[in-house]
Scaffold this active site. Structure first.
Site, PDB file in Angstrom:
ATOM      1  N   LYS A   7      46.520  49.669  13.390  1.00  0.00           N
ATOM      2  CA  LYS A   7      46.646  51.119  13.536  1.00  0.00           C
ATOM      3  C   LYS A   7      47.866  51.636  12.764  1.00  0.00           C
ATOM      4  O   LYS A   7      48.877  50.950  12.636  1.00  0.00           O
ATOM      5  CB  LYS A   7      46.745  51.486  15.011  1.00  0.00           C
ATOM      6  CG  LYS A   7      45.454  51.225  15.778  1.00  0.00           C
ATOM      7  CD  LYS A   7      45.536  51.705  17.205  1.00  0.00           C
ATOM      8  CE  LYS A   7      44.186  51.595  17.910  1.00  0.00           C
ATOM      9  NZ  LYS A   7      43.753  50.215  18.110  1.00  0.00           N
ATOM     10  N   GLU A   9      33.522  47.721  21.217  1.00  0.00           N
ATOM     11  CA  GLU A   9      34.487  47.942  22.308  1.00  0.00           C
ATOM     12  C   GLU A   9      34.214  49.270  22.997  1.00  0.00           C
ATOM     13  O   GLU A   9      33.508  50.132  22.464  1.00  0.00           O
ATOM     14  CB  GLU A   9      35.915  47.917  21.773  1.00  0.00           C
ATOM     15  CG  GLU A   9      36.239  49.062  20.839  1.00  0.00           C
ATOM     16  CD  GLU A   9      37.736  49.259  20.663  1.00  0.00           C
ATOM     17  OE1 GLU A   9      38.389  49.572  21.674  1.00  0.00           O
ATOM     18  OE2 GLU A   9      38.219  49.130  19.532  1.00  0.00           O
TER      19      GLU A   9
END
Length: 293
Positions: free
Chosen positions: A152, A21
Site C-alpha cells: 500500500k 479477501e
C-alpha cells in the site's frame, strides 16, 4: 470452515479457483461501493474462466466462497471485525462477523486447497517504528500464489521489500522489473525476478513447491493506469505531516491517511484502487487456469 457447494465442486474437479479477501468489503470501501465491487470482482474471475471464492467469517464460522446472500449480509452489517491471524481464533470462538485480511485470507485459502489469491495491496512496514503488518509473516509460511499491485502507498516500500527478502517470500514482477507501489505502476525499487506470462507465474509456484519452499509466491502486478510515484509520495508525505500535527496515530492513522490521499488526489486514488482490484482478479484467474491446466 464451510466451503460453498460451487467452490467444493470446482476443487474436487481440479477446476481453477481464486480466493478473494473480504476486508475490502467490510473496511476498505464505503457502502454501497463495497458490495458493488465485491460482485464485480467475482464476475471478473468468472469471465476469465475461474470460480471465485470470497472468504469471510459469519457468526464465528469461516466461509470459503460466500453465496450472494452471505456476501450482501457481510457488506451491509454494522460492527464487523477485521480478522487477522492474531485475532482470528478469538473472532471464531466469540461467534463474531469479520472480514479477512491478506494474511488470513491466504491462510484459509491454503487450508481449503485453493492455490491462487487475488488482492489489492499487501500490508507491510510502516514509517512509524515497530508498526508492521502480519501480512509479511503470514506470506512467509503460506504456499499460495498471491496477486497484488504492491505494498500500500502509505508504507515504507524499501523496508517492506527488505522484510519480504528476510522472510524468504518468493517475489516476482508480472511484466515489470520494478516494485509496483499500489496506486503507482512502478517505483525506484528493483525486483529480484520477472515473469512475462501466466504460465511462467504458475511455473514459479510449482518450482517453489518442488523445492520444499513454504512461502507464498507473490506476483506483483502493476496497475494499467495509475498515478506517478513521485506525486503519490508527495501526497503521502503531506498527509503524514498533517497527521503528526493533529496527533493522529495508532489504529486511526491508516484510515486517516487513506482518506487524505483520496481528498488530495480529488478521488483519483479511489479510481485506481477499483481498477487494480479488478485487474488483479483477472490475472489471478488466468494464473489459476494455468495451474489447473
Amino acid at each position: 470452515m464451510r466451503t460453498s457447494r460451487e467452490v467444493h465442486t470446482a476443487l474436487q474437479s481440479g477446476d481453477p479457483v481464486v480466493a478473494l479477501e473480504s476486508t475490502v468489503i467490510t473496511h476498505g470501501l464505503p457502502a454501497p461501493v463495497n458490495l458493488e465491487t465485491a460482485r464485480r470482482l467475482e464476475a471478473a474471475v468468472r469471465e476469465e474462466g475461474a470460480v471465485p471464492a470470497t472468504i469471510g467469517v459469519l457468526e464465528g464460522e469461516v466461509h470459503v466462497g460466500l453465496v450472494p446472500d452471505e456476501l450482501e449480509a457481510l457488506a451491509t452489517r454494522n460492527a464487523v471485525e477485521k480478522a487477522s491471524l492474531w485475532n482470528l481464533a478469538a473472532v471464531v470462538a466469540r461467534k463474531q462477523w469479520a472480514g479477512t485480511t491478506v494474511a488470513t485470507t491466504a491462510h484459509l485459502a491454503a487450508r481449503a486447497g485453493i492455490r491462487v489469491f487475488a488482492t489489492g495491496g499487501i500490508g507491510g512496514v510502516h514509517p512509524v517504528p515497530f508498526d508492521e503488518s502480519s501480512d509479511l509473516l503470514g506470506l512467509s509460511r503460506t504456499p499460495v500464489v498471491v496477486v497484488s499491485s504492491g505494498p500500500k502507498s502509505i508504507l515504507d516500500l524499501a523496508a517492506t521489500l527488505e522484510r519480504l527478502e528476510s522472510y524468504g517470500v518468493g517475489v516476482v514482477g508480472y511484466r515489470t522489473k520494478y516494485l509496483p507501489a499500489f496506486h503507482s505502476p512502478d517505483s525506484p525499487y528493483e525486483l529480484p525476478a520477472t515473469v512475462w506470462s501466466e504460465a511462467e507465474a504458475a511455473a514459479a509456484w510449482r518450482a517453489a513447491r518442488a523445492l520444499g519452499l513454504e512461502s507464498a509466491t507473490l506476483v506483483f502486478h502493476p496497475v494499467s493506469e495509475g498515478i506517478p510515484y513521485r506525486q503519490v509520495k508527495a501526497w503521502v508525505d503531506q498527509a503524514n505531516e498533517e497527521a503528526r500535527a493533529a496527533g493522529i496515530g495508532g489504529k486511526d492513522l491508516t484510515p486517516y491517511l487513506l482518506r487524505r490521499l483520496s481528498e488530495l488526489s480529488q478521488g483519483r486514488t479511489d479510481e485506481v484502487n477499483l481498477r487494480l482490484l479488478e485487474e488483479n482478479a483477472r490475472l489471478a484467474a488466468r494464473i489459476a487456469a494455468a495451474l489447473a491446466g
